[in-house]
Write an enzyme that holds these catalytic residues in place. Structure first.
Site, PDB file in Angstrom:
ATOM      1  N   PHE A 172      28.538  15.453  21.059  1.00  0.00           N
ATOM      2  CA  PHE A 172      27.536  14.497  20.605  1.00  0.00           C
ATOM      3  C   PHE A 172      26.493  14.297  21.698  1.00  0.00           C
ATOM      4  O   PHE A 172      26.798  14.432  22.888  1.00  0.00           O
ATOM      5  CB  PHE A 172      28.180  13.132  20.306  1.00  0.00           C
ATOM      6  CG  PHE A 172      29.110  13.120  19.128  1.00  0.00           C
ATOM      7  CD1 PHE A 172      28.694  12.652  17.890  1.00  0.00           C
ATOM      8  CD2 PHE A 172      30.421  13.553  19.255  1.00  0.00           C
ATOM      9  CE1 PHE A 172      29.553  12.623  16.807  1.00  0.00           C
ATOM     10  CE2 PHE A 172      31.292  13.531  18.175  1.00  0.00           C
ATOM     11  CZ  PHE A 172      30.850  13.070  16.946  1.00  0.00           C
ATOM     12  N   THR A 219      33.882  18.297  19.019  1.00  0.00           N
ATOM     13  CA  THR A 219      32.469  18.118  18.677  1.00  0.00           C
ATOM     14  C   THR A 219      31.722  17.525  19.863  1.00  0.00           C
ATOM     15  O   THR A 219      32.209  16.594  20.503  1.00  0.00           O
ATOM     16  CB  THR A 219      32.298  17.198  17.455  1.00  0.00           C
ATOM     17  OG1 THR A 219      32.841  17.850  16.304  1.00  0.00           O
ATOM     18  CG2 THR A 219      30.825  16.904  17.188  1.00  0.00           C
TER      19      THR A 219
END
Length: 285
Positions: free
Chosen positions: A174, A172
């Site tokens: 960010f 992921t």
């Protein structure tokens, strides 16, 4: 006074892990929603925000492409977190005796192999770390949780199996947000940089093709381009993009100038140092 960084989710969530890894010296503050995170930083209740923006398997994180431009917060950094899930249960529980596994819908979808092999019934929860907290509260050995490793420590659960995700490359990205300030100069960002911006093309034929042409002719690498509708108007489309480089670099400077000629609106969301993960991937590809 200790600075604070806000994130969406419960303690032990992947966003919490990202905060602790990138900013171990800051106090991590959980929030119930993304809107709460943006409001906390905008009001001065927190100094920074850690927001997931895209996942290598699930794609973009819903609503962020709308909330981010509207928030008037500025992207000041990025962080890439490899996503790992552990199978957790109350002390004394076993996989063989369990019947249910609780977690966020994405986590359940990313751990299908284990769920199938253990013959567990998947139950959707609002949050991965929240499902760990609930399993602790229920104190039922038949109910397990799929959650990040930090959740086991926080809620006092046993790890019955670790790193059970189907795809170990799941990552992921960010972005770190702060209240708007002057964009950093090139001297302040001497290394590889990323520029994020949104734009709306003029309502003319081939507008997007023409708008993006300047990036190709000037050799600027665009690493992300996403479209989304503005309000209820199907004819008004905004685009969010990430490109390599700083606006002071001549190739990007020329590309942005050409972009403005074919667009009705251009707004830079942030200029920040490229994460080491990004540069390592580029070197290995």
């Amino acid at each position: 006074m200790t600075q604070k960084i806000a994130y969406q989710g419960e303690p032990g969530a992947n966003s919490h892990i990202a905060c602790k890894q990138m900013f171990p010296e800051l106090e991590s503050v959980p929030c119930a929603s993304f809107e709460d995170v943006f409001e906390l930083v905008s009001s001065g209740g927190a100094d920074l925000a850690m927001i997931p923006i895209e996942n290598s398997i699930a794609g973009r994180v819903a609503d962020i492409h709308i909330l981010l431009p509207e928030s008037r917060l500025q992207i000041v950094g990025e962080f890439f977190l490899p996503i790992h899930f552990d199978l957790l249960g109350i002390p004394g529980s076993t996989i063989e005796a369990a019947t249910e596994v609780h977690s966020h819908i994405h986590a359940l979808g990313q751990c299908r192999r284990l769920i199938r092999e253990a013959r567990l019934r998947p139950v959707i929860a609002g949050d991965t770390a929240g499902s760990a907290r609930e399993v602790r509260e229920w104190n039922d050995p038949a109910k397990l949780s799929l959650a990040p490793p930090l959740a086991a420590q926080i809620y006092g659960l046993e790890v019955l199996a670790s790193r059970v995700e189907d795809d170990p490359s799941n990552t992921t990205r960010f972005v770190v947000l702060a209240r708007e300030a002057e964009l950093p100069t090139r001297d302040e960002l001497p290394g590889p940089a990323v520029t994020s911006f949104v734009f709306r093309v003029r309502n003319v034929p081939s507008a997007l093709y023409k708008a993006l042409g300047g990036f190709a002719t000037n050799g600027v690498n665009m690493t992300r381009l996403e479209s989304y509708m503005v309000g209820n108007e199907f004819a008004a489309t905004m685009f969010m993009a990430d490109v390599e480089g700083h606006p002071a670099d001549l190739p990007l400077q020329l590309a942005l100038e050409e972009l403005e000629f074919f667009t009705a609106e251009v707004r830079i969301l942030g200029v920040y140092a490229a994460a080491e993960f990004r540069t390592q991937q580029a070197a290995s590809s």
